[in-house]
Design a protein around this motif. Structure first.
Motif, PDB file in Angstrom:
ATOM      1  N   ASP A 191       0.871  -1.175   0.000  1.00 15.13           N
ATOM      2  CA  ASP A 191       0.000   0.000   0.000  1.00 15.13           C
ATOM      3  C   ASP A 191       0.909   1.227   0.000  1.00 15.13           C
ATOM      4  O   ASP A 191       1.360   1.695   1.047  1.00 15.13           O
ATOM      5  CB  ASP A 191      -0.889  -0.037   1.256  1.00 15.13           C
ATOM      6  N   SER A 192       1.174   1.782  -1.179  1.00 12.53           N
ATOM      7  CA  SER A 192       2.185   2.835  -1.287  1.00 12.53           C
ATOM      8  C   SER A 192       1.746   4.134  -0.615  1.00 12.53           C
ATOM      9  O   SER A 192       2.573   4.868  -0.065  1.00 12.53           O
ATOM     10  CB  SER A 192       2.516   3.087  -2.762  1.00 12.53           C
ATOM     11  N   GLU A 193       0.435   4.431  -0.673  1.00 16.68           N
ATOM     12  CA  GLU A 193      -0.029   5.663  -0.019  1.00 16.68           C
ATOM     13  C   GLU A 193       0.199   5.599   1.486  1.00 16.68           C
ATOM     14  O   GLU A 193       0.629   6.559   2.107  1.00 16.68           O
ATOM     15  CB  GLU A 193      -1.517   5.878  -0.323  1.00 16.68           C
ATOM     16  N   GLU A 194      -0.077   4.474   2.066  1.00 14.78           N
ATOM     17  CA  GLU A 194       0.146   4.300   3.499  1.00 14.78           C
ATOM     18  C   GLU A 194       1.650   4.315   3.799  1.00 14.78           C
ATOM     19  O   GLU A 194       2.091   4.905   4.794  1.00 14.78           O
ATOM     20  CB  GLU A 194      -0.470   2.967   3.961  1.00 14.78           C
ATOM     21  N   ALA A 195       2.429   3.684   2.936  1.00 17.88           N
ATOM     22  CA  ALA A 195       3.880   3.615   3.160  1.00 17.88           C
ATOM     23  C   ALA A 195       4.507   4.998   3.183  1.00 17.88           C
ATOM     24  O   ALA A 195       5.387   5.285   4.014  1.00 17.88           O
ATOM     25  CB  ALA A 195       4.521   2.761   2.071  1.00 17.88           C
ATOM     26  N   LYS A 196       4.061   5.852   2.282  1.00 21.45           N
ATOM     27  CA  LYS A 196       4.670   7.192   2.188  1.00 21.45           C
ATOM     28  C   LYS A 196       4.461   7.998   3.469  1.00 21.45           C
ATOM     29  O   LYS A 196       5.256   8.886   3.780  1.00 21.45           O
ATOM     30  CB  LYS A 196       4.079   7.924   0.989  1.00 21.45           C
ATOM     31  N   LYS A 197       3.417   7.688   4.198  1.00 22.60           N
ATOM     32  CA  LYS A 197       3.178   8.403   5.471  1.00 22.60           C
ATOM     33  C   LYS A 197       4.263   8.077   6.495  1.00 22.60           C
ATOM     34  O   LYS A 197       4.478   8.834   7.439  1.00 22.60           O
ATOM     35  CB  LYS A 197       1.811   8.006   6.045  1.00 22.60           C
ATOM     36  N   HIS A 198       4.929   6.946   6.316  1.00 22.72           N
ATOM     37  CA  HIS A 198       5.900   6.489   7.315  1.00 22.72           C
ATOM     38  C   HIS A 198       7.333   6.537   6.797  1.00 22.72           C
ATOM     39  O   HIS A 198       8.248   6.101   7.480  1.00 22.72           O
ATOM     40  CB  HIS A 198       5.547   5.070   7.757  1.00 22.72           C
ATOM     41  N   ALA A 199       7.509   7.045   5.595  1.00 21.56           N
ATOM     42  CA  ALA A 199       8.855   7.191   5.046  1.00 21.56           C
ATOM     43  C   ALA A 199       9.511   8.443   5.622  1.00 21.56           C
ATOM     44  O   ALA A 199       8.834   9.433   5.941  1.00 21.56           O
ATOM     45  CB  ALA A 199       8.786   7.276   3.525  1.00 21.56           C
ATOM     46  N   THR A 200      10.812   8.403   5.754  1.00 23.85           N
ATOM     47  CA  THR A 200      11.574   9.550   6.247  1.00 23.85           C
ATOM     48  C   THR A 200      12.760   9.773   5.303  1.00 23.85           C
ATOM     49  O   THR A 200      13.047   8.946   4.436  1.00 23.85           O
ATOM     50  CB  THR A 200      12.101   9.292   7.668  1.00 23.85           C
ATOM     51  N   ASP A 201      13.438  10.883   5.502  1.00 29.86           N
ATOM     52  CA  ASP A 201      14.629  11.128   4.684  1.00 29.86           C
ATOM     53  C   ASP A 201      15.659  10.028   4.884  1.00 29.86           C
ATOM     54  O   ASP A 201      16.345   9.626   3.934  1.00 29.86           O
ATOM     55  CB  ASP A 201      15.239  12.485   5.045  1.00 29.86           C
ATOM     56  N   ALA A 202      15.761   9.554   6.108  1.00 25.15           N
ATOM     57  CA  ALA A 202      16.736   8.497   6.401  1.00 25.15           C
ATOM     58  C   ALA A 202      16.235   7.120   5.979  1.00 25.15           C
ATOM     59  O   ALA A 202      17.030   6.200   5.782  1.00 25.15           O
ATOM     60  CB  ALA A 202      17.066   8.491   7.888  1.00 25.15           C
ATOM     61  N   ASP A 203      14.928   7.001   5.851  1.00 24.95           N
ATOM     62  CA  ASP A 203      14.328   5.704   5.513  1.00 24.95           C
ATOM     63  C   ASP A 203      13.241   5.921   4.463  1.00 24.95           C
ATOM     64  O   ASP A 203      12.045   5.820   4.743  1.00 24.95           O
ATOM     65  CB  ASP A 203      13.743   5.068   6.789  1.00 24.95           C
ATOM     66  N   LYS A 241      11.303   1.089   5.600  1.00 22.01           N
ATOM     67  CA  LYS A 241      11.702  -0.266   5.981  1.00 22.01           C
ATOM     68  C   LYS A 241      11.441  -0.535   7.465  1.00 22.01           C
ATOM     69  O   LYS A 241      10.980  -1.622   7.833  1.00 22.01           O
ATOM     70  CB  LYS A 241      13.177  -0.489   5.646  1.00 22.01           C
ATOM     71  N   GLU A 242      11.754   0.462   8.290  1.00 19.47           N
ATOM     72  CA  GLU A 242      11.553   0.264   9.732  1.00 19.47           C
ATOM     73  C   GLU A 242      10.083   0.067  10.049  1.00 19.47           C
ATOM     74  O   GLU A 242       9.713  -0.796  10.845  1.00 19.47           O
ATOM     75  CB  GLU A 242      12.119   1.468  10.494  1.00 19.47           C
ATOM     76  N   TRP A 243       9.223   0.850   9.405  1.00 18.88           N
ATOM     77  CA  TRP A 243       7.793   0.749   9.681  1.00 18.88           C
ATOM     78  C   TRP A 243       7.228  -0.588   9.173  1.00 18.88           C
ATOM     79  O   TRP A 243       6.473  -1.260   9.867  1.00 18.88           O
ATOM     80  CB  TRP A 243       7.060   1.916   9.025  1.00 18.88           C
ATOM     81  N   PHE A 244       7.622  -0.981   7.979  1.00 15.54           N
ATOM     82  CA  PHE A 244       7.108  -2.231   7.428  1.00 15.54           C
ATOM     83  C   PHE A 244       7.572  -3.455   8.216  1.00 15.54           C
ATOM     84  O   PHE A 244       6.873  -4.465   8.280  1.00 15.54           O
ATOM     85  CB  PHE A 244       7.532  -2.389   5.966  1.00 15.54           C
ATOM     86  N   ALA A 245       8.741  -3.374   8.805  1.00 16.64           N
ATOM     87  CA  ALA A 245       9.239  -4.526   9.569  1.00 16.64           C
ATOM     88  C   ALA A 245       8.361  -4.826  10.775  1.00 16.64           C
ATOM     89  O   ALA A 245       8.234  -5.974  11.198  1.00 16.64           O
ATOM     90  CB  ALA A 245      10.672  -4.273  10.011  1.00 16.64           C
ATOM     91  N   LYS A 246       7.705  -3.770  11.299  1.00 19.73           N
ATOM     92  CA  LYS A 246       6.929  -3.927  12.534  1.00 19.73           C
ATOM     93  C   LYS A 246       5.419  -3.969  12.307  1.00 19.73           C
ATOM     94  O   LYS A 246       4.675  -4.303  13.231  1.00 19.73           O
ATOM     95  CB  LYS A 246       7.266  -2.781  13.493  1.00 19.73           C
ATOM     96  N   ASN A 247       4.992  -3.612  11.115  1.00 19.50           N
ATOM     97  CA  ASN A 247       3.549  -3.526  10.871  1.00 19.50           C
ATOM     98  C   ASN A 247       3.112  -4.456   9.749  1.00 19.50           C
ATOM     99  O   ASN A 247       3.662  -4.412   8.644  1.00 19.50           O
ATOM    100  CB  ASN A 247       3.181  -2.080  10.518  1.00 19.50           C
TER     101      ASN A 247
END
Length: 558
Positions: A213-225, A229-235
């Motif tokens: 779900d790319s729209e949801e993923a973009k909410k949790h992306a950061t400049d460093a990540d 990846k960190e968000w997807f590993a836990k959710n």
């Protein structure tokens, strides 16, 4: 992801198709599991009576399953060896295409020759088999409410290439090495432009074409990540056959059927509760007491006892799990083909099937596994015959030889097999010292290539001879414990990369088996069936050829 984790990422030095296969083979073998129903080639569905209609409400069946461990991460792009995780991904990620189902004997297995759309509407090549067009179904939504569109496919593949995910490595097999080879045509259409046509495309995409779900993923992306990846590993992901209703680290995972699944063969159970039960003895006890319905972590000895336990049945399905003795063609005395043929005549095949597996295994007549396209019984013309073994050994100028037979120290089955082979080989003048090895020592000796004979058991994750050669029977292949190299097979392997016609490939595989029958680098013993203990009320089990259970086929009656 199966078969991917040892592959180099796209930023690695130039990698040939041969080396990709060889690198990937380290994770290419694995035990199989199963499921049940009837998706057919071309997107049709031989739907069984209990099937859920596309988009319909699944039955109120609720299953309880014991697994041996909790998954290590929810991010499929970066997991390679975690079997619990890999199995869950197949059920909670939206895969655009998947294997169909076919019958073998009394069982059902996933059919690698009938890969069909699931979340996708279609996935077809152009006339040159280089440009593949994926068309998405309209109106399919993730749990977030976001519609699944072409931009999600594109973002998922951009992520794979940019973040050097497992998929990027395996895509090299079919000529996909750059993100710009994946293009959005419109909201529901994506094209994959391969550098060359490949007969492996459907199978490689069947294990690779899942979507975030790319729209949801973009909410949790950061400049460093930037790829979250960190968000997807836990959710947990959403949008698959099941959604993850609850996940308690180290304890349990609760899946609920995705009523919005648009394709054929939706989930038969409304809820599946997976409990983490590390000890096999506890799984057995819980199964006997009716506290769980399916046990994924019980060994063969307990399974044999459970076959006669009231309220429990053991599902036995054919598998492509191969049991062989690999003979080192570079180590005396097995550097002599005649000696290898003598041993092949000294193996008590039927006795092993009867005594070790209780008849619950299939005899095999080729190094190419049963059920793999191209299998021919000309591939292994050897049967147990002590007189023939003596005669063949004498033809090699020997009346007796001594060697070592290695097996895994933690495998009761392999120990039994080794003892039987030792006993019968001795009658032919072949004296074998039995050497059980722990995994670390076994790996060390395999690295040194100093094992003359070793028992191996495993299953290829891509059901194709080209893949088998690349992983197990060509120069440098990581599972080539026989150190086997044949110039003609090397040539055929290279030629096969761009041969897509099934009849032409069949000719290649027939010649491969003729060569292997003469060279006999392996003694091919049998293919043990997969066994799974369940409560009597559990139904719907199909053997997946990639070893990852599709839980959507399972149900339980009240």
């Amino acid at each position: 992801m199966p078969g991917f984790s040892r592959l180099n990422g796209p930023g690695s030095p130039a990698l040939s198709r041969r080396s990709v296969l060889q690198l990937g083979s380290g994770v290419a073998l694995l035990l199989a599991t199963g499921c049940a129903a009837g998706t057919t080639a071309g997107g049709g569905s031989a739907t069984p009576a209990a099937s859920t209609a596309p988009g319909g409400t699944p039955a109120a069946s609720k299953l309880r399953i014991a697994v041996s461990s909790y998954l290590s991460s929810w991010d499929q792009d970066f997991v390679g060896f975690d079997l619990t995780a890999l199995m869950l991904y197949k059920n909670v990620f939206p895969y655009m295409i998947d294997y169909g189902v076919t019958s073998v004997g009394d069982g059902q297995i996933l059919d690698t020759e009938a890969i069909a759309p699931t979340f996708a509407e279609s996935f077809e090549p152009d006339a040159d088999n280089k440009v593949w067009t994926l068309k998405l179904r309209k109106g399919v939504k993730f749990a977030s409410g976001n519609e699944m569109t072409a931009k999600d496919v594109k973002w998922s593949k951009d992520r794979a290439f940019a973040a050097k995910a497992n998929v990027a490595g395996v895509y090299r097999l079919i000529g996909l090495t750059k993100a710009d080879q994946v293009e959005v045509v419109d909201d529901y259409t994506v094209t994959f432009t391969q550098a060359f046509p490949s007969a492996l495309t459907r199978q490689i995409q069947a294990i690779s074409l899942y979507v975030f779900d790319s729209e949801e993923a973009k909410k949790h992306a950061t400049d460093a990540d930037p790829w979250a990846k960190e968000w997807f590993a836990k959710n947990p992901p959403t949008g698959g056959y099941f959604n993850v209703e609850k996940a308690v680290q180290g304890q349990e995972i609760v899946l609920t059927a995705n009523a919005g699944y648009p394709g054929p063969d939706g989930a038969k159970s409304s809820e599946i509760r997976l409990s983490v039960v590390p000890a096999a003895s506890n799984q057995r006890l819980q199964l006997q007491n009716g506290d769980i319905d399916v046990a994924f972590g019980i060994g063969q000895r307990d399974i044999k006892d459970l076959k006669s336990t009231k309220g429990i049945k053991v599902i036995s399905a054919p598998s492509n799990n191969q049991l062989v003795i690999q003979m080192s063609v570079t180590t005396a005395p097995f550097d002599d083909p005649a000696v290898r043929r003598a041993l092949a005549h000294a193996v008590p095949y039927e006795q092993i099937i009867a005594n070790v597996y209780g008849g619950d295994a299939r005899a095999a007549k080729s190094v190419v596994p049963l059920d793999m396209p191209g299998y021919s019984e000309t591939g292994y013309p050897y049967a147990y015959d002590v007189a023939k073994a003596k005669e063949t050994l004498a033809a090699a100028g020997k009346t007796s030889i001594t060697s070592e037979l290695v097996f895994q120290t933690d495998s009761e089955e392999q120990q039994q097999i080794a003892v039987l082979v030792q006993s019968e080989a001795r009658k032919a003048g072949i004296e074998l010292k039995l050497t059980p090895l722990d995994p670390a020592t076994l790996a060390e000796r395999r690295e040194k290539k100093n094992i003359p004979l070793q028992v191996t058991l495993g299953q290829l994750w891509v059901n194709d001879v080209e893949y088998m050669l690349g992983t197990s029977l060509t120069k440098g292949a990581s599972l080539n414990y026989s150190n086997y190299v044949n110039p003609e097979i090397e040539k055929i392997f290279e030629e096969s990369h761009t041969v897509v016609d099934a009849a032409e490939r069949a000719k290649l595989w027939l010649r491969v088996q003729e060569i292997l029958a003469e060279d006999v680098p392996w003694a091919v013993i049998c293919q043990p069936n997969f066994n799974l203990p369940v409560r009597e009320e559990v139904a719907g089990w199909v053997q997946p050829m990639d070893g990852l259970a599709r839980l959507r086929y399972l149900s339980i009656s009240s």
